[in-house]
Write a protein that holds these residues in place. Structure first.
Motif, PDB file in Angstrom:
ATOM      1  N   GLY A  52       0.809  -1.217   0.000  1.00  0.00           N
ATOM      2  CA  GLY A  52       0.000   0.000   0.000  1.00  0.00           C
ATOM      3  C   GLY A  52       0.837   1.258   0.000  1.00  0.00           C
ATOM      4  O   GLY A  52       0.386   2.304   0.467  1.00  0.00           O
ATOM      5  N   GLY A  53       2.063   1.156  -0.485  1.00  0.00           N
ATOM      6  CA  GLY A  53       2.937   2.319  -0.578  1.00  0.00           C
ATOM      7  C   GLY A  53       3.512   2.714   0.768  1.00  0.00           C
ATOM      8  O   GLY A  53       3.582   1.922   1.707  1.00  0.00           O
ATOM      9  N   VAL A  54       3.914   3.966   0.854  1.00  0.00           N
ATOM     10  CA  VAL A  54       4.571   4.479   2.049  1.00  0.00           C
ATOM     11  C   VAL A  54       3.644   4.389   3.266  1.00  0.00           C
ATOM     12  O   VAL A  54       4.084   4.064   4.372  1.00  0.00           O
ATOM     13  N   GLU A  55       2.368   4.635   3.071  1.00  0.00           N
ATOM     14  CA  GLU A  55       1.416   4.570   4.194  1.00  0.00           C
ATOM     15  C   GLU A  55       1.327   3.150   4.757  1.00  0.00           C
ATOM     16  O   GLU A  55       1.395   2.934   5.969  1.00  0.00           O
ATOM     17  N   GLY A  56       1.193   2.177   3.877  1.00  0.00           N
ATOM     18  CA  GLY A  56       1.140   0.786   4.319  1.00  0.00           C
ATOM     19  C   GLY A  56       2.436   0.348   4.968  1.00  0.00           C
ATOM     20  O   GLY A  56       2.427  -0.368   5.973  1.00  0.00           O
ATOM     21  N   LEU A  57       3.553   0.802   4.409  1.00  0.00           N
ATOM     22  CA  LEU A  57       4.848   0.477   4.980  1.00  0.00           C
ATOM     23  C   LEU A  57       4.994   1.077   6.372  1.00  0.00           C
ATOM     24  O   LEU A  57       5.536   0.448   7.281  1.00  0.00           O
ATOM     25  N   GLY A  58       4.478   2.273   6.560  1.00  0.00           N
ATOM     26  CA  GLY A  58       4.497   2.897   7.880  1.00  0.00           C
ATOM     27  C   GLY A  58       3.709   2.080   8.893  1.00  0.00           C
ATOM     28  O   GLY A  58       4.120   1.934  10.051  1.00  0.00           O
ATOM     29  N   GLN A  59       2.590   1.528   8.458  1.00  0.00           N
ATOM     30  CA  GLN A  59       1.786   0.680   9.341  1.00  0.00           C
ATOM     31  C   GLN A  59       2.534  -0.600   9.696  1.00  0.00           C
ATOM     32  O   GLN A  59       2.507  -1.040  10.845  1.00  0.00           O
ATOM     33  N   VAL A  60       3.209  -1.195   8.712  1.00  0.00           N
ATOM     34  CA  VAL A  60       4.007  -2.398   8.966  1.00  0.00           C
ATOM     35  C   VAL A  60       5.118  -2.080   9.963  1.00  0.00           C
ATOM     36  O   VAL A  60       5.363  -2.839  10.906  1.00  0.00           O
ATOM     37  N   SER A  61       5.773  -0.956   9.755  1.00  0.00           N
ATOM     38  CA  SER A  61       6.840  -0.544  10.657  1.00  0.00           C
ATOM     39  C   SER A  61       6.323  -0.403  12.084  1.00  0.00           C
ATOM     40  O   SER A  61       6.966  -0.852  13.042  1.00  0.00           O
ATOM     41  N   GLN A  62       5.164   0.193  12.225  1.00  0.00           N
ATOM     42  CA  GLN A  62       4.570   0.365  13.557  1.00  0.00           C
ATOM     43  C   GLN A  62       4.239  -0.981  14.187  1.00  0.00           C
ATOM     44  O   GLN A  62       4.468  -1.202  15.374  1.00  0.00           O
ATOM     45  N   ILE A  63       3.701  -1.900  13.403  1.00  0.00           N
ATOM     46  CA  ILE A  63       3.385  -3.240  13.901  1.00  0.00           C
ATOM     47  C   ILE A  63       4.650  -3.928  14.407  1.00  0.00           C
ATOM     48  O   ILE A  63       4.656  -4.543  15.477  1.00  0.00           O
ATOM     49  N   LEU A  64       5.723  -3.821  13.636  1.00  0.00           N
ATOM     50  CA  LEU A  64       6.977  -4.462  14.043  1.00  0.00           C
ATOM     51  C   LEU A  64       7.540  -3.829  15.314  1.00  0.00           C
ATOM     52  O   LEU A  64       8.070  -4.531  16.176  1.00  0.00           O
ATOM     53  N   GLN A  65       7.420  -2.524  15.435  1.00  0.00           N
ATOM     54  CA  GLN A  65       7.898  -1.852  16.638  1.00  0.00           C
ATOM     55  C   GLN A  65       7.066  -2.255  17.853  1.00  0.00           C
ATOM     56  O   GLN A  65       7.603  -2.413  18.955  1.00  0.00           O
ATOM     57  N   ASN A  66       5.779  -2.441  17.659  1.00  0.00           N
ATOM     58  CA  ASN A  66       4.894  -2.804  18.763  1.00  0.00           C
ATOM     59  C   ASN A  66       4.929  -4.290  19.101  1.00  0.00           C
ATOM     60  O   ASN A  66       4.425  -4.694  20.142  1.00  0.00           O
ATOM     61  N   ASN A  67       5.492  -5.104  18.211  1.00  0.00           N
ATOM     62  CA  ASN A  67       5.529  -6.555  18.395  1.00  0.00           C
ATOM     63  C   ASN A  67       6.922  -7.096  18.084  1.00  0.00           C
ATOM     64  O   ASN A  67       7.113  -7.800  17.089  1.00  0.00           O
ATOM     65  N   PRO A  68       7.911  -6.795  18.918  1.00  0.00           N
ATOM     66  CA  PRO A  68       9.294  -7.211  18.629  1.00  0.00           C
ATOM     67  C   PRO A  68       9.478  -8.723  18.558  1.00  0.00           C
ATOM     68  O   PRO A  68      10.447  -9.196  17.959  1.00  0.00           O
ATOM     69  N   GLN A  69       8.556  -9.490  19.111  1.00  0.00           N
ATOM     70  CA  GLN A  69       8.673 -10.944  19.048  1.00  0.00           C
ATOM     71  C   GLN A  69       8.595 -11.454  17.615  1.00  0.00           C
ATOM     72  O   GLN A  69       9.084 -12.538  17.310  1.00  0.00           O
ATOM     73  N   ILE A  70       8.003 -10.668  16.724  1.00  0.00           N
ATOM     74  CA  ILE A  70       7.922 -11.068  15.315  1.00  0.00           C
ATOM     75  C   ILE A  70       9.321 -11.217  14.734  1.00  0.00           C
ATOM     76  O   ILE A  70       9.611 -12.171  14.022  1.00  0.00           O
ATOM     77  N   LEU A  71      10.185 -10.267  15.042  1.00  0.00           N
ATOM     78  CA  LEU A  71      11.520 -10.276  14.462  1.00  0.00           C
ATOM     79  C   LEU A  71      12.300 -11.513  14.863  1.00  0.00           C
ATOM     80  O   LEU A  71      12.929 -12.156  14.026  1.00  0.00           O
ATOM     81  N   SER A  72      12.261 -11.883  16.132  1.00  0.00           N
ATOM     82  CA  SER A  72      12.988 -13.072  16.555  1.00  0.00           C
ATOM     83  C   SER A  72      12.350 -14.323  15.976  1.00  0.00           C
ATOM     84  O   SER A  72      13.040 -15.268  15.592  1.00  0.00           O
ATOM     85  N   SER A  73      11.033 -14.335  15.859  1.00  0.00           N
ATOM     86  CA  SER A  73      10.327 -15.475  15.279  1.00  0.00           C
ATOM     87  C   SER A  73      10.691 -15.650  13.810  1.00  0.00           C
ATOM     88  O   SER A  73      10.980 -16.756  13.353  1.00  0.00           O
TER      89      SER A  73
END
Length: 120
Positions: free
Chosen positions: A71-92
């Protein structure tokens, strides 16, 4: 993948890793790595795509297609926020992609990409 998929499902347009992979023409593991790297890079200074490309080895053109599918920059911003709010995703995600257990998924993802294009 299901943790990332379930969190991405919260985005407008119900983002799906497998659908992005099919749309861009890459395997789902590479799409997942691209989405994660782009989400992380978006929160950093500098060019998001260039940073993600350096981190993953995925071509910038492919990463730009993934950004568009999100969804472009807006969608990417939302993904970034999700990753920041859920750091367990990165280790998973790292543990899923790190096939040789060396602590880095980069070499494993590059190996998958080589296999995808028939290079040994």
């Amino acid at each position: 993948m299901s943790l990332l998929d379930s969190l991405l499902g919260q985005l407008s347009g119900n983002v799906d890793v497998a659908a992005i992979a099919a749309r861009v023409g890459i395997d789902p593991a590479t799409a997942q790595n691209a989405i994660t790297a782009l989400g992380q890079a978006h929160a950093q200074e500098g060019d998001t795509v260039e940073t993600a490309a350096a981190q993953t080895g995925i071509a910038p053109d492919t990463l730009n297609q993934v950004v568009g599918a999100l969804g472009g920059v807006e969608g990417l911003g939302q993904v970034s926020q999700i990753l920041q709010n859920n750091p367990q995703i990165l280790s998973s995600i790292n543990s899923l992609l790190d096939r040789d257990g060396d602590g880095s998924a980069l070499n494993d993802v590059l190996g998958m990409a080589k296999g995808l294009f028939g290079k040994a």
